[in-house]
Design a protein around this motif. Structure first.
Motif, PDB file in Angstrom:
ATOM      1  N   VAL A 117       0.838  -1.214   0.000  1.00 48.42           N
ATOM      2  CA  VAL A 117       0.000   0.000   0.000  1.00 48.42           C
ATOM      3  C   VAL A 117       0.869   1.259   0.000  1.00 48.42           C
ATOM      4  N   ASN A 118       0.614   2.112  -0.975  1.00 51.34           N
ATOM      5  CA  ASN A 118       1.282   3.423  -1.058  1.00 51.34           C
ATOM      6  C   ASN A 118       0.266   4.409  -1.662  1.00 51.34           C
ATOM      7  N   LYS A 119       0.733   5.620  -1.943  1.00 50.75           N
ATOM      8  CA  LYS A 119      -0.185   6.660  -2.407  1.00 50.75           C
ATOM      9  C   LYS A 119      -0.855   6.260  -3.744  1.00 50.75           C
ATOM     10  N   ALA A 120      -0.039   5.732  -4.649  1.00 48.93           N
ATOM     11  CA  ALA A 120      -0.574   5.355  -5.977  1.00 48.93           C
ATOM     12  C   ALA A 120      -1.621   4.246  -5.824  1.00 48.93           C
ATOM     13  N   PHE A 121      -1.349   3.311  -4.922  1.00 43.53           N
ATOM     14  CA  PHE A 121      -2.278   2.202  -4.644  1.00 43.53           C
ATOM     15  C   PHE A 121      -3.617   2.774  -4.161  1.00 43.53           C
ATOM     16  N   MET A 122      -3.533   3.683  -3.200  1.00 41.89           N
ATOM     17  CA  MET A 122      -4.743   4.284  -2.622  1.00 41.89           C
ATOM     18  C   MET A 122      -5.530   5.041  -3.695  1.00 41.89           C
ATOM     19  N   GLU A 123      -4.807   5.768  -4.548  1.00 40.73           N
ATOM     20  CA  GLU A 123      -5.487   6.574  -5.586  1.00 40.73           C
ATOM     21  C   GLU A 123      -6.178   5.677  -6.611  1.00 40.73           C
ATOM     22  N   GLU A 124      -5.519   4.607  -6.989  1.00 43.26           N
ATOM     23  CA  GLU A 124      -6.111   3.706  -7.984  1.00 43.26           C
ATOM     24  C   GLU A 124      -7.373   3.047  -7.406  1.00 43.26           C
ATOM     25  N   CYS A 125      -7.331   2.665  -6.124  1.00 41.80           N
ATOM     26  CA  CYS A 125      -8.523   2.065  -5.489  1.00 41.80           C
ATOM     27  C   CYS A 125      -9.641   3.105  -5.384  1.00 41.80           C
ATOM     28  N   ALA A 126      -9.286   4.322  -4.982  1.00 43.89           N
ATOM     29  CA  ALA A 126     -10.308   5.372  -4.836  1.00 43.89           C
ATOM     30  C   ALA A 126     -11.004   5.643  -6.172  1.00 43.89           C
ATOM     31  N   LYS A 127     -10.243   5.594  -7.245  1.00 43.20           N
ATOM     32  CA  LYS A 127     -10.813   5.830  -8.588  1.00 43.20           C
ATOM     33  C   LYS A 127     -11.942   4.838  -8.884  1.00 43.20           C
ATOM     34  N   HIS A 128     -11.843   3.652  -8.317  1.00 41.36           N
ATOM     35  CA  HIS A 128     -12.854   2.610  -8.563  1.00 41.36           C
ATOM     36  C   HIS A 128     -13.812   2.439  -7.384  1.00 41.36           C
ATOM     37  N   GLY A 129     -13.726   3.343  -6.413  1.00 41.42           N
ATOM     38  CA  GLY A 129     -14.638   3.271  -5.265  1.00 41.42           C
ATOM     39  C   GLY A 129     -14.365   2.081  -4.363  1.00 41.42           C
ATOM     40  N   VAL A 130     -13.126   1.580  -4.391  1.00 44.66           N
ATOM     41  CA  VAL A 130     -12.770   0.390  -3.603  1.00 44.66           C
ATOM     42  C   VAL A 130     -12.034   0.833  -2.327  1.00 44.66           C
ATOM     43  N   LEU A 131     -12.481   0.330  -1.175  1.00 45.90           N
ATOM     44  CA  LEU A 131     -11.872   0.682   0.120  1.00 45.90           C
ATOM     45  C   LEU A 131     -10.742  -0.305   0.440  1.00 45.90           C
ATOM     46  N   VAL A 132      -9.728   0.193   1.173  1.00 40.94           N
ATOM     47  CA  VAL A 132      -8.504  -0.601   1.380  1.00 40.94           C
ATOM     48  C   VAL A 132      -8.361  -0.995   2.850  1.00 40.94           C
TER      49      VAL A 132
END
Ligand code: G3P
Ligand code: MG
Length: 234
Positions: A184-199
């Protein structure tokens, strides 16, 4: 939004993993949720234990899938605790108000759709769909769960092999990505947020790692030490 704390196999840093003692302790320590692991027995019961084999956590020997519920119940899995059934667990979560992440322990070689169906039916029987997340490293079981029980949230368990975790989870109808925390890093979080997926990363036990997950804004941490996580995330 506060970050939720999920006790991995119960408060397994302090009590025998995947036991009622560990789930009760997690509740007393203030955890929002617990994670557990489930298997099917030879006689069709669903039991809470991590490994396919009983030898690491008990003095017994054998594979869970080849043993009966009675044989499994005869084992001491630490401090006199017995292997809980999923239903025993659900009764506790129903009463305690905690959330529960049920990890379906299956893979291609031993995949039995009866486990997915049994878990979904038990969750429905207790009316707990809104407080349950079903996760698995075997992603076909998540697709099957979603098609049989669309109201139950699912989570993709994975390591670094999934390159676009948000897109991947969304394609499976999963609400959550459950990555190893090192992914998990910033890019990971952003890509998940783009798809409405929570981490919801696992298994985050170190103080520095807990603070890093907090700074990244994850939804929930899965940890062996829920009290430490509550302190670091406050
Ligand atoms: O569900 C998160 C974590 O439990 C996955 O790994 O091996 O502890 O079940 P494992
Ligand atoms: Mg697990």
């Amino acid at each position: 939004m506060p970050i939720l704390v999920c006790a991995h196999r119960g408060a397994s840093g302090y009590a025998p993993e995947n036991t009622m003692k560990a789930f009760r302790l997690a509740h007393r320590l203030g955890a929002d949720a617990c994670e557990n692991d489930v298997h099917l027995t030879r006689d069709g019961a669903i039991v809470v234990i991590h490994d396919h084999d009983v030898s690491r956590v008990s003095a017994g020997q054998g594979k869970v899938e080849e043993m009966t519920l009675a044989e499994l119940k005869a084992l001491d899995v630490g401090e006199g605790e017995r292997i809980p059934t999923l239903e025993e667990c659900l009764a506790f979560f129903d009463a305690s108000g905690m959330k529960l992440n049920i990890e379906i322990k299956t893979g291609e070689e031993i995949y039995d759709p009866a486990l997915v169906e049994g878990v979904g039916k038990a969750v429905r029987k207790f009316g707990l769909s809104s407080r349950i997340i079903i996760s698995s490293f075997y992603h076909k079981s998540l697709a099957d769960m979603k098609s049989l029980f669309p109201e139950i949230d699912t989570a993709v368990l994975h390591g670094p092999e999934i390159r676009e975790p948000g897109a991947y989870a969304a394609a499976l109808g999963a609400r959550y990505s459950h990555p190893h925390y090192a992914c998990v890093n910033k890019a990971f979080m952003e890509e998940c947020a783009k798809h409405g997926v929570l981490v919801n990363p696992w298994t985050v036990d170190g103080e520095l790692d807990l603070v890093r997950m907090k700074d990244l804004g994850v939804n929930m941490v899965i940890t062996d030490f829920p009290d430490r996580a509550l302190r670091c995330l406050a």
